[in-house]
Write a protein that holds these residues in place. Structure first.
Motif, PDB file in Angstrom:
ATOM      1  N   LYS A 103       0.829  -1.200   0.000  1.00 51.89           N
ATOM      2  CA  LYS A 103       0.000   0.000   0.000  1.00 51.89           C
ATOM      3  C   LYS A 103       0.875   1.266   0.000  1.00 51.89           C
ATOM      4  O   LYS A 103       0.668   2.156  -0.810  1.00 51.89           O
ATOM      5  CB  LYS A 103      -0.918  -0.012   1.214  1.00 51.89           C
ATOM      6  CG  LYS A 103      -2.079   0.928   1.100  1.00 51.89           C
ATOM      7  CD  LYS A 103      -3.144   0.648   2.143  1.00 51.89           C
ATOM      8  CE  LYS A 103      -4.359   1.514   1.868  1.00 51.89           C
ATOM      9  NZ  LYS A 103      -4.035   2.941   1.906  1.00 51.89           N
ATOM     10  N   CYS A 104       1.848   1.331   0.918  1.00 47.22           N
ATOM     11  CA  CYS A 104       2.754   2.476   0.949  1.00 47.22           C
ATOM     12  C   CYS A 104       4.124   2.030   0.451  1.00 47.22           C
ATOM     13  O   CYS A 104       4.217   1.034  -0.257  1.00 47.22           O
ATOM     14  CB  CYS A 104       2.804   3.077   2.347  1.00 47.22           C
ATOM     15  SG  CYS A 104       3.648   2.076   3.588  1.00 47.22           S
ATOM     16  N   VAL A 105       5.200   2.751   0.792  1.00 45.35           N
ATOM     17  CA  VAL A 105       6.531   2.374   0.286  1.00 45.35           C
ATOM     18  C   VAL A 105       7.501   2.017   1.422  1.00 45.35           C
ATOM     19  O   VAL A 105       8.715   2.087   1.271  1.00 45.35           O
ATOM     20  CB  VAL A 105       7.127   3.479  -0.619  1.00 45.35           C
ATOM     21  CG1 VAL A 105       6.401   3.507  -1.944  1.00 45.35           C
ATOM     22  CG2 VAL A 105       7.085   4.849   0.043  1.00 45.35           C
ATOM     23  N   ILE A 111       0.725  -5.941   3.744  1.00 45.03           N
ATOM     24  CA  ILE A 111       0.475  -4.554   4.160  1.00 45.03           C
ATOM     25  C   ILE A 111       1.189  -4.311   5.494  1.00 45.03           C
ATOM     26  O   ILE A 111       1.124  -5.149   6.395  1.00 45.03           O
ATOM     27  CB  ILE A 111      -1.043  -4.292   4.345  1.00 45.03           C
ATOM     28  CG1 ILE A 111      -1.850  -4.742   3.119  1.00 45.03           C
ATOM     29  CG2 ILE A 111      -1.317  -2.832   4.702  1.00 45.03           C
ATOM     30  CD1 ILE A 111      -1.654  -3.935   1.877  1.00 45.03           C
ATOM     31  N   CYS A 112       1.852  -3.158   5.622  1.00 46.71           N
ATOM     32  CA  CYS A 112       2.625  -2.881   6.832  1.00 46.71           C
ATOM     33  C   CYS A 112       1.721  -2.452   7.988  1.00 46.71           C
ATOM     34  O   CYS A 112       0.595  -1.999   7.789  1.00 46.71           O
ATOM     35  CB  CYS A 112       3.695  -1.825   6.558  1.00 46.71           C
ATOM     36  SG  CYS A 112       3.096  -0.134   6.534  1.00 46.71           S
ATOM     37  N   SER A 113       2.254  -2.593   9.214  1.00 47.59           N
ATOM     38  CA  SER A 113       1.457  -2.256  10.399  1.00 47.59           C
ATOM     39  C   SER A 113       1.093  -0.764  10.454  1.00 47.59           C
ATOM     40  O   SER A 113       0.040  -0.400  10.961  1.00 47.59           O
ATOM     41  CB  SER A 113       2.168  -2.702  11.675  1.00 47.59           C
ATOM     42  OG  SER A 113       3.550  -2.450  11.611  1.00 47.59           O
ATOM     43  N   ALA A 114       1.948   0.103   9.897  1.00 55.32           N
ATOM     44  CA  ALA A 114       1.611   1.539   9.904  1.00 55.32           C
ATOM     45  C   ALA A 114       0.337   1.786   9.089  1.00 55.32           C
ATOM     46  O   ALA A 114      -0.531   2.571   9.491  1.00 55.32           O
ATOM     47  CB  ALA A 114       2.763   2.355   9.337  1.00 55.32           C
ATOM     48  N   CYS A 115       0.217   1.122   7.943  1.00 57.99           N
ATOM     49  CA  CYS A 115      -0.993   1.272   7.121  1.00 57.99           C
ATOM     50  C   CYS A 115      -2.206   0.668   7.835  1.00 57.99           C
ATOM     51  O   CYS A 115      -3.300   1.237   7.777  1.00 57.99           O
ATOM     52  CB  CYS A 115      -0.801   0.603   5.760  1.00 57.99           C
ATOM     53  SG  CYS A 115       0.244   1.566   4.646  1.00 57.99           S
ATOM     54  N   VAL A 116      -1.996  -0.459   8.507  1.00 55.35           N
ATOM     55  CA  VAL A 116      -3.097  -1.094   9.242  1.00 55.35           C
ATOM     56  C   VAL A 116      -3.587  -0.165  10.363  1.00 55.35           C
ATOM     57  O   VAL A 116      -4.794   0.072  10.503  1.00 55.35           O
ATOM     58  CB  VAL A 116      -2.659  -2.470   9.810  1.00 55.35           C
ATOM     59  CG1 VAL A 116      -3.721  -3.040  10.740  1.00 55.35           C
ATOM     60  CG2 VAL A 116      -2.362  -3.441   8.669  1.00 55.35           C
TER      61      VAL A 116
HETATM   62 ZN   LIG Z   1       2.262   0.480   4.440  1.00 56.02          ZN
END
Ligand SMILES: [Zn+2]
Length: 388
Positions: A11-13, A28-33
């Motif tokens: 989702k992000c980089v 998907i990374c935890s920051a996006c979650v």
């Molecule tokens: Zn992310």
């Protein structure tokens, strides 16, 4: 060392080399979650909770300040101060002087005072500070180590000394950055949080004793108050970002409307013009993040913008490739040499320290395992996106 292909959040980089980050089964990374979870948050309820807490800590007879706000003069601390004034609080703003303050940084501190607050600035011994900067740059690859410590210890010391129990911090960086769940959802800043997530690279204050002639008595301002002192006053540090939705970009827009000065152009090593304007050592600090983990502030900001739909993932990735990871020759028009002269390190010595802290598994090396650099002295990353 074997080559490691970096995985990126879909989702992000954000890369999987980032400390404390977790990826779920969908990549998907935890920051996006955590960011997605914010939309399900009952922010009205949280604001009411905040109002209750502020009311509880307000000086009933007006004989003391209602709270401490640690301020650097940056966009976030300007925003925190504006919010506390809006909520009717009588804050004492506290600055732990930065390592190499820029002119724009000084003007932004003066701007905070002009919002209408009482203010204290606490500076550590500059001769000692330079020694610590050099020692921590050499030992843990972090010139900014003392700053990451004193921005936390000094306001907490002032809280105990002035008997002001409430400290208003900004965001819980573990939430935007995707740290461990329990800590990302935490609303308070404690000694444990500082030691774990304050960016201290496993170096303790006590490790400085005996280095460069440093004694325990030199480190008073670097020391967190004792539990006994904290309990006596009932010191509580709240993250404002737990109670109101936090967005650095939004904070910058509001701060600017109240006199905060941003930089005329994109800041070196970043894709924005309203962060890290106060400390001329900051570029060196951020560059080491790139050397150790293969990402930097461009990645953080691109990801923050992507989560909020202000950039597409492709646009973010393009900016990261174009502006990220460059050798920090200059910062806010200040040459690297000026920053290094102050801590008695030459450019050649600096490059050696850089190489020593570079994670060779994420950068291109020649057949003998030596790092390959381009004509500007920049490293070459193995992959900027998922290779599939
Ligand atoms: Zn992310």
């Amino acid at each position: 060392m074997s080559k490691k292909e970096i995985k990126y959040c879909k989702k992000c980089v954000i890369p999987d080399t980032k400390p404390d980050i977790l990826f779920n089964n969908e990549g998907i990374c935890s920051a996006c979650v955590y960011y997605e979870e914010r939309s399900e948050m009952n922010w009205d309820k949280r604001k009411i909770e905040l109002m209750g807490l502020l009311n509880k800590y307000k000086s009933k007879d007006g004989s003391n300040h209602d709270c401490i706000i640690p301020v650097s003069g940056g966009k976030d601390s300007t925003f925190q101060t504006l919010k506390m004034l809006e909520f009717g609080m009588n804050p004492l703003c506290v600055t732990a002087t930065t390592d190499k303050l820029s002119d724009i940084g000084r003007r932004n501190i003066e701007n905070i005072k002009k919002l209408g607050v009482d203010y204290i600035e606490v500076s550590t011994n500059p001769i000692l500070r330079r020694k610590i900067n050099k020692f921590t740059l050499t030992m843990v690859g972090d010139i900014g180590w003392p700053e990451h410590l004193t921005i936390f210890t000094i306001p907490v010391r002032i809280a105990t000394q002035h008997k002001i129990p409430l400290i208003i911090w900004g965001e819980n960086t573990q939430n935007e950055n995707g740290g461990p769940a329990a800590d990302a959802k935490n609303n308070t800043l404690s000694r444990r949080w500082l030691e774990e997530f304050g960016g201290l690279n496993a170096l303790r204050v006590s490790d400085l004793i005996g280095q460069e002639g440093i004694q325990k008595r030199d480190l008073v301002l670097y020391t967190y108050p004792s539990n006994e002192e904290l309990d006596k006053i009932g010191v509580t540090g709240l993250f404002l970002g737990h109670y109101i939705p936090w967005d650095g970009h939004n904070n910058a827009l509001i701060a600017q409307a109240y006199g905060f000065e941003s930089y005329p152009t994109r800041v070196d090593g970043s894709i924005i013009n309203y962060e890290n304007l106060d400390n001329l050592q900051m570029r060196v600090h951020d560059y080491f993040k790139f050397l150790k983990f293969g990402y930097d502030r461009c990645t953080d900001w691109a990801s923050l913008h992507i989560r909020r739909n202000r950039l597409t993932r492709d646009e973010g990735l393009k900016l990261v490739k174009e502006y990220g990871g460059k050798f920090p020759s200059v910062y806010l028009k200040t040459p690297l040499k000026e920053v290094l002269d102050e801590i008695d390190v030459t450019i050649d010595e600096f490059i050696k320290i850089c190489d020593q802290f570079t994670n060779k598994s994420v950068f291109k090396c020649d057949t003998r395992g030596n790092l390959i650099k381009d004509k500007n002295g920049d490293l070459i990353k193995i992959n900027y996106d998922n290779l599939d």
